[in-house]
Scaffold this motif. Structure first.
Motif, mmCIF file in Angstrom:
data_model
loop_
_atom_site.group_PDB
_atom_site.id
_atom_site.type_symbol
_atom_site.label_atom_id
_atom_site.label_comp_id
_atom_site.label_asym_id
_atom_site.label_seq_id
_atom_site.Cartn_x
_atom_site.Cartn_y
_atom_site.Cartn_z
ATOM 1 N N TYR A 139 -36.851 -2.639 40.552
ATOM 2 C CA TYR A 139 -36.781 -3.937 41.229
ATOM 3 C C TYR A 139 -36.466 -5.061 40.250
ATOM 4 O O TYR A 139 -35.651 -5.943 40.543
ATOM 5 N N ALA A 140 -37.097 -5.043 39.094
ATOM 6 C CA ALA A 140 -36.862 -6.093 38.107
ATOM 7 C C ALA A 140 -35.417 -6.080 37.612
ATOM 8 O O ALA A 140 -34.782 -7.130 37.477
ATOM 9 N N HIS A 141 -34.874 -4.910 37.365
ATOM 10 C CA HIS A 141 -33.479 -4.811 36.918
ATOM 11 C C HIS A 141 -32.516 -5.214 38.034
ATOM 12 O O HIS A 141 -31.441 -5.761 37.753
ATOM 13 N N ALA A 142 -32.894 -4.973 39.262
ATOM 14 C CA ALA A 142 -32.061 -5.412 40.391
ATOM 15 C C ALA A 142 -31.980 -6.938 40.427
ATOM 16 O O ALA A 142 -30.916 -7.505 40.702
ATOM 17 N N VAL A 143 -33.091 -7.608 40.130
ATOM 18 C CA VAL A 143 -33.090 -9.077 40.078
ATOM 19 C C VAL A 143 -32.195 -9.552 38.934
ATOM 20 O O VAL A 143 -31.415 -10.489 39.103
ATOM 21 N N GLN A 144 -32.280 -8.900 37.779
ATOM 22 C CA GLN A 144 -31.389 -9.250 36.665
ATOM 23 C C GLN A 144 -29.931 -9.101 37.085
ATOM 24 O O GLN A 144 -29.102 -9.966 36.792
ATOM 25 N N SER A 145 -29.599 -8.033 37.757
ATOM 26 C CA SER A 145 -28.221 -7.795 38.202
ATOM 27 C C SER A 145 -27.785 -8.833 39.221
ATOM 28 O O SER A 145 -26.645 -9.310 39.192
ATOM 29 N N LEU A 146 -28.680 -9.195 40.123
ATOM 30 C CA LEU A 146 -28.366 -10.212 41.127
ATOM 31 C C LEU A 146 -28.027 -11.540 40.458
ATOM 32 O O LEU A 146 -27.034 -12.191 40.808
ATOM 33 N N VAL A 169 -29.801 -12.011 31.708
ATOM 34 C CA VAL A 169 -30.942 -12.881 31.481
ATOM 35 C C VAL A 169 -32.203 -12.036 31.323
ATOM 36 O O VAL A 169 -32.487 -11.174 32.144
ATOM 37 N N GLY A 170 -32.920 -12.288 30.249
ATOM 38 C CA GLY A 170 -34.154 -11.562 29.963
ATOM 39 C C GLY A 170 -34.897 -12.259 28.852
ATOM 40 O O GLY A 170 -34.916 -13.483 28.794
ATOM 41 N N VAL A 171 -35.471 -11.488 27.935
ATOM 42 C CA VAL A 171 -36.289 -12.073 26.877
ATOM 43 C C VAL A 171 -35.474 -12.700 25.751
ATOM 44 O O VAL A 171 -36.006 -13.447 24.948
ATOM 45 N N GLY A 172 -34.183 -12.433 25.657
ATOM 46 C CA GLY A 172 -33.352 -12.985 24.593
ATOM 47 C C GLY A 172 -33.106 -14.470 24.753
ATOM 48 O O GLY A 172 -33.213 -15.033 25.839
ATOM 49 N N GLU A 173 -32.770 -15.117 23.647
ATOM 50 C CA GLU A 173 -32.452 -16.545 23.648
ATOM 51 C C GLU A 173 -31.005 -16.756 24.067
ATOM 52 O O GLU A 173 -30.131 -15.970 23.719
ATOM 53 N N LEU A 174 -30.755 -17.835 24.793
ATOM 54 C CA LEU A 174 -29.410 -18.179 25.242
ATOM 55 C C LEU A 174 -29.043 -19.562 24.733
ATOM 56 O O LEU A 174 -29.918 -20.411 24.577
ATOM 57 N N PRO A 175 -27.733 -19.814 24.493
ATOM 58 C CA PRO A 175 -27.322 -21.185 24.168
ATOM 59 C C PRO A 175 -27.732 -22.133 25.304
ATOM 60 O O PRO A 175 -27.810 -21.721 26.464
ATOM 61 N N THR A 176 -27.996 -23.393 24.986
ATOM 62 C CA THR A 176 -28.525 -24.353 25.956
ATOM 63 C C THR A 176 -27.695 -24.424 27.223
ATOM 64 O O THR A 176 -28.229 -24.370 28.325
ATOM 65 N N GLN A 177 -26.369 -24.555 27.098
ATOM 66 C CA GLN A 177 -25.519 -24.657 28.286
ATOM 67 C C GLN A 177 -25.603 -23.407 29.141
ATOM 68 O O GLN A 177 -25.618 -23.473 30.357
ATOM 69 N N VAL A 178 -25.661 -22.259 28.508
ATOM 70 C CA VAL A 178 -25.752 -20.993 29.232
ATOM 71 C C VAL A 178 -27.121 -20.881 29.892
ATOM 72 O O VAL A 178 -27.237 -20.432 31.031
ATOM 73 N N GLU A 179 -28.148 -21.316 29.193
ATOM 74 C CA GLU A 179 -29.511 -21.294 29.732
ATOM 75 C C GLU A 179 -29.585 -22.101 31.021
ATOM 76 O O GLU A 179 -30.182 -21.667 32.008
ATOM 77 N N GLU A 180 -28.953 -23.273 31.039
ATOM 78 C CA GLU A 180 -28.969 -24.124 32.227
ATOM 79 C C GLU A 180 -28.267 -23.448 33.399
ATOM 80 O O GLU A 180 -28.754 -23.477 34.523
ATOM 81 N N ARG A 181 -27.119 -22.826 33.135
ATOM 82 C CA ARG A 181 -26.399 -22.130 34.212
ATOM 83 C C ARG A 181 -27.186 -20.912 34.689
ATOM 84 O O ARG A 181 -27.221 -20.609 35.875
ATOM 85 N N ALA A 182 -27.811 -20.214 33.758
ATOM 86 C CA ALA A 182 -28.614 -19.042 34.128
ATOM 87 C C ALA A 182 -29.805 -19.458 34.971
ATOM 88 O O ALA A 182 -30.146 -18.788 35.956
ATOM 89 N N GLU A 183 -30.437 -20.557 34.612
ATOM 90 C CA GLU A 183 -31.586 -21.046 35.379
ATOM 91 C C GLU A 183 -31.160 -21.402 36.802
ATOM 92 O O GLU A 183 -31.833 -21.054 37.774
ATOM 93 N N GLN A 184 -30.028 -22.085 36.928
ATOM 94 C CA GLN A 184 -29.528 -22.446 38.254
ATOM 95 C C GLN A 184 -29.203 -21.192 39.063
ATOM 96 O O GLN A 184 -29.553 -21.093 40.237
ATOM 97 N N ALA A 185 -28.555 -20.225 38.444
ATOM 98 C CA ALA A 185 -28.213 -18.985 39.141
ATOM 99 C C ALA A 185 -29.467 -18.226 39.548
ATOM 100 O O ALA A 185 -29.531 -17.665 40.647
ATOM 101 N N GLU A 231 -37.725 -18.185 33.109
ATOM 102 C CA GLU A 231 -39.000 -17.909 32.457
ATOM 103 C C GLU A 231 -39.745 -16.769 33.152
ATOM 104 O O GLU A 231 -40.490 -16.033 32.513
ATOM 105 N N ASP A 232 -39.564 -16.627 34.461
ATOM 106 C CA ASP A 232 -40.206 -15.519 35.178
ATOM 107 C C ASP A 232 -39.712 -14.169 34.662
ATOM 108 O O ASP A 232 -40.455 -13.184 34.669
ATOM 109 N N LEU A 233 -38.454 -14.120 34.222
ATOM 110 C CA LEU A 233 -37.900 -12.870 33.715
ATOM 111 C C LEU A 233 -38.323 -12.597 32.274
ATOM 112 O O LEU A 233 -38.129 -11.497 31.768
ATOM 113 N N ARG A 234 -38.887 -13.586 31.622
ATOM 114 C CA ARG A 234 -39.298 -13.416 30.232
ATOM 115 C C ARG A 234 -40.772 -13.007 30.113
ATOM 116 O O ARG A 234 -41.232 -12.677 29.046
ATOM 117 N N LYS A 235 -41.482 -13.058 31.218
ATOM 118 C CA LYS A 235 -42.891 -12.659 31.207
ATOM 119 C C LYS A 235 -42.989 -11.149 31.340
ATOM 120 O O LYS A 235 -42.173 -10.526 32.017
#
Length: 105
Positions: free
Chosen positions: A9-16, A64-80, A90-94
């Protein structure tokens, strides 16, 4: 639920989230735009800033997971993550139920 089912289930959310990011980016056109992450000739991921001769095939997207992302990418990932899956990055990093964490690139 067993650990492997939770991981599924968690990997399915990452894929989504990944698919949502790619779909949203593709709607913006098939050329490299400022803020896109691209793979350089030295196999280094960089945020495009009008330098280099990039093509759409050079664009890369993170998982998206525990790795660090560049700021612009982080913002787009958060929105997605919020729009596509109803969760935050942050939910995916816990740790999931103290059983595992989700790797990311």
């Amino acid at each position: 639920l067993p650990r492997h089912v939770l991981q599924l289930y968690a990997h399915a959310v990452q894929s989504l989230i990944f698919n949502f990011m790619v779909s949203r980016r593709w709607q913006r056109g098939d050329v490299v735009l400022p803020g896109d992450t691209v793979l350089s000739d030295t196999s280094e991921v960089v945020v495009w800033n009008e330098m280099g001769d990039w093509t759409v095939s050079d664009i890369v997207f993170p998982i998206v997971g525990v790795g660090e992302l560049p700021t612009q990418v982080e913002e787009r990932a958060e929105q997605a993550a919020r729009e596509g899956a109803g969760v935050g990055v942050e939910d995916l990093r816990k740790p999931v139920a103290d059983l595992f964490t989700l790797p990311g690139d």
